[in-house]
Design an enzyme around this catalytic site. Structure first.
Site, short mmCIF file in Angstrom:
data_model
loop_
_atom_site.label_atom_id
_atom_site.label_comp_id
_atom_site.label_asym_id
_atom_site.label_seq_id
_atom_site.Cartn_x
_atom_site.Cartn_y
_atom_site.Cartn_z
N ARG A 154 0.82 -1.21 0.00
CA ARG A 154 0.00 0.00 0.00
C ARG A 154 0.86 1.27 0.00
O ARG A 154 0.38 2.36 -0.27
CB ARG A 154 -0.97 0.03 1.16
N ASP A 169 -3.36 8.02 8.00
CA ASP A 169 -3.73 6.83 8.77
C ASP A 169 -3.00 6.83 10.11
O ASP A 169 -1.96 7.46 10.27
CB ASP A 169 -3.33 5.57 8.00
#
Ligand SMILES: Nc1c(O)cccc1[N+](=O)[O-]
Length: 242
Positions: A154, A169
């Site tokens: 990712r 995040d």
């Protein structure tokens, strides 16, 4: 980036063909190959393990079998990753470091693990990282590889639809050491519970302050260990008041 996984259970890695990680491969963001360790066993019974020297329960995976597997798959530009409960702890910083590698080879141990000489000999010609995803007992390294490959993939260019996510995040570069604030979406009221009014106030500064305060509160409640290592540069004066 190329990723090779060596395992006794290739089917365990099938989830890496799905979702975000699967799409990343289809888009050419990285290449993945999974290899059955048993093909490198040479005896009639395709033996890959034996009893541990020094005694003890369980079996240890043989160095000669792993040596042939790594000879076939790894090279001097490889970072060999060995998932093990005895490893350094995986965190977002380490995931980002691994994402910068050209070639990752994951060696999935089973039983009591892999003969230590495999990592020691490999370290003579390539980078070797023995990595733990947490202090609990798993049946083998395959689950840890699923975690690490997703955490790394990712972060590769073009994989995340919104690269900002990798920053905001929890543990992202934009909030080092703070847990992510709570998230809300429609419906505006769920079983009598509305969303925090500030989020529909249109006051972006107030929303940002609320999100920061919630990150700090959540981190203080759930992960005080993370707050303890935040330096003054990260915490501003307003944070201290939370
Ligand atoms: N915890 C554990 C294990 O029990 C076996 C293999 C790998 C790991 N780990 O990566 O954390």
């Amino acid at each position: 980036m190329r990723i090779d996984v060596i395992t006794l259970f290739p089917e365990y890695l099938d989830p890496l063909r799905a979702s975000l990680v699967g799409r990343a491969q289809q888009d050419g963001r990285f290449a993945l190959a999974v290899h059955d360790l048993r093909q490198f066993a040479t005896d009639r019974h395709r033996t890959v393990d034996d009893s541990p020297y020094g005694g003890g329960a369980g079996m240890v995976m043989r160095a000669d079998v792993w040596g042939r597997a790594l000879d076939a798959v790894a090279g001097p530009d490889t970072v060999l990753v060995v998932p093990t409960p005895a490893g350094e702890r995986l965190d977002q910083t380490l995931a980002a470091e691994l994402a910068g590698a050209q070639h990752l080879v994951f060696a999935c141990g089973r039983y009591e693990g892999i003969d230590q000489r495999v990592a020691d000999v490999a370290a003579e010609t390539m980078a070797v990282r023995e990595i733990s995803i947490g202090d609990y007992v798993l049946a083998g390294g395959e689950v840890a590889v699923l975690v690490m490959v997703e955490a790394v993939a990712r972060l590769l260019p073009g994989v995340l639809g919104n690269p900002e996510s990798a920053v905001t995040d929890s543990f992202g570069a934009g909030s080092p050491g703070l847990l992510e604030h709570p998230q809300y979406t429609r419906p505006p009221v769920y079983r009598g519970r509305p969303i925090p009014a500030v989020l529909t106030s249109g006051d972006h500064a107030a929303v940002a302050r609320w999100q920061r305060d919630e990150s700090l509160r959540r981190t203080a409640r759930r992960r005080p260990d993370l707050l303890a290592v935040l330096d003054a540069d990260t915490l501003d004066e307003a944070d201290v008041a939370v």
